[in-house]
Design an enzyme around this catalytic site. Structure first.
Site, mmCIF file in Angstrom:
data_model
loop_
_atom_site.group_PDB
_atom_site.id
_atom_site.type_symbol
_atom_site.label_atom_id
_atom_site.label_comp_id
_atom_site.label_asym_id
_atom_site.label_seq_id
_atom_site.Cartn_x
_atom_site.Cartn_y
_atom_site.Cartn_z
ATOM 1 N N TYR A 68 0.846 -1.191 0.000
ATOM 2 C CA TYR A 68 0.000 0.000 0.000
ATOM 3 C C TYR A 68 0.877 1.234 0.000
ATOM 4 C CZ TYR A 68 -3.166 3.702 1.442
ATOM 5 O OH TYR A 68 -3.877 4.873 1.479
ATOM 6 N N GLU A 109 -3.896 7.214 -3.871
ATOM 7 C CA GLU A 109 -3.313 6.006 -3.301
ATOM 8 C C GLU A 109 -3.222 4.904 -4.340
ATOM 9 O OE1 GLU A 109 -5.825 4.727 -0.071
ATOM 10 O OE2 GLU A 109 -7.303 3.831 -1.392
#
Length: 382
Positions: free
Chosen positions: A101, A189
């Site tokens: 991530y 993201e």
């Protein structure tokens, strides 16, 4: 403004962030053609602005063009978490070794951007934070210094990478930061950022939210085509009715009077572990008709399981609100549970109207939020 996955990936690619090969398809035959052109197994991904898309069946895999056509047939026209699918992204299926991530968002407490990294990608970052907080690594970006390569390298090393791999990952992080600054992003993201079996790092998914107040600086984003959605239609309907409405991705419909009170209600629901489905402010002095319209809009969202109404009467009369609630329930044939907190002007009259109709009214916002969350959980487990 939230961008669809394929739109965000187009922006990512401009900044040199590796993304899978693929293209958008709006018909099953087009999906089959894209899969044929790619010549590899593919992922067929519903292009909808909702979270947890994979868990809801919005991502299917296909080994052949014919399977890609069948996957597109299943997705196109269907609903993923209450949102209709109008297009799919057909892209190469990645040989995944590890999912990471990487993201940047605004930390309002610090009044600065924060860079976030984790070796546990592929799931909501909030889940990782709750389950394994030690696997979330953060760096608050000093606006006078910015996000430098040594900051990125520090986060990447905390994820367990070193050498050339660390440099490549830091480079992706720096590109993500430049993108966020250039596009006035509230959030950007990569989840997951895939490490492939052949040693590449690829953005398997992409998310980009641009500040609406900065869209005049980004005509390329403001002019992007948007698929028709029930959410946008509800927001338009609310705007025309003079209601403040923002659709979220939870299952508890929230109605209140005053933006501060509604925000506090959302926070209270979140505190007890619930997920708000919307922000709806009926404003001051709301009439019965206005309240009925608010309920109409909230209940038209198929994700809503429970409605929480929090009214603090000042110029807003509680008896008018109560009549609006009953009117909407009768007209719409409401069968969903409702939790109501009613305090203020003509409170006794409002309570009497609702209690005579068999509807209980709670005294505190905390009690109401807790009850709404409990009801939503019970319904989700059935």
């Amino acid at each position: 403004m939230r961008l669809l996955e394929h739109q965000a990936k187009a922006v990512f690619a401009k900044y040199g962030i590796p993304v899978p090969r693929g293209r958008v398809a709006r018909t099953p035959d087009e999906a089959a053609r894209v899969a044929h052109e790619l010549g590899v197994p593919v992922a067929v991904k519903a292009q909808v602005l909702v979270g947890r898309r994979g868990r809801a069946g919005g991502i299917l895999f296909a080994d052949t063009p014919e399977e890609a056509r069948e996957a597109a047939e299943r997705l196109l026209g269907s609903e993923v978490r209450g949102v209709k699918v109008h297009e799919v992204l057909v892209e190469e299926k990645l040989p995944i070794k590890r999912e990471l991530y990487m993201g940047l968002t605004v930390d309002r407490a610090s009044r600065a951007y924060v860079a976030i990294a984790s070796p546990e990608g592929g799931v909501e970052i909030e889940e990782v934070a709750e389950r394994s907080p030690e696997l979330i690594f953060k760096h608050v970006v000093d606006p006078l210094v910015g996000f430098r390569q040594y900051h990125a390298l520090s986060l990447v090393k905390e994820m367990g990478y070193s050498g050339r791999e660390a440099l490549r990952l830091a480079g992706i992080f720096m590109s993500l930061y430049r993108l966020a600054m250039d596009y006035d992003a509230e959030l950007t993201e990569i989840n997951p950022l895939v490490e492939t079996e052949d040693g590449r790092f690829v953005a398997a998914d992409a998310r980009l939210i641009v500040d609406d107040n900065a869209l005049f600086r980004h005509p390329d984003v403001a002019s992007l085509p948007r698929p028709p959605s029930e959410a946008s239609l509800r927001e338009l309907e609310a705007r025309e009715a003079g209601l403040g409405y923002v659709e979220l991705d939870g299952d508890i419909g929230i109605i209140g009077n005053g933006a501060g009170l509604v925000m506090a209600t959302l926070d209270m629901v979140a505190l007890y572990g619930g997920r708000p489905a919307d922000f709806l402010d009926v404003g001051g002095g709301a009439s019965a008709d206005r309240m009925a319209k608010a309920l109409d809009i909230v209940l038209s969202n198929p994700r809503v399981k429970v409605v929480l109404i929090n009214i603090l009467g000042g110029i807003t009369r509680c008896d008018e609100i109560a009549r609006g609630i009953l009117e909407a329930m009768e007209r719409l044939g409401v069968r969903k549970p409702m939790v109501i907190r009613l305090v203020g002007t003509n409170e006794a009259e409002g309570r009497a109207i609702l209690e005579d109709a068999g509807i209980s009214v709670l005294d505190s916002m905390e009690e109401a939020a807790k009850k709404a969350v409990e009801l939503a959980r019970e319904l989700s487990s059935q």
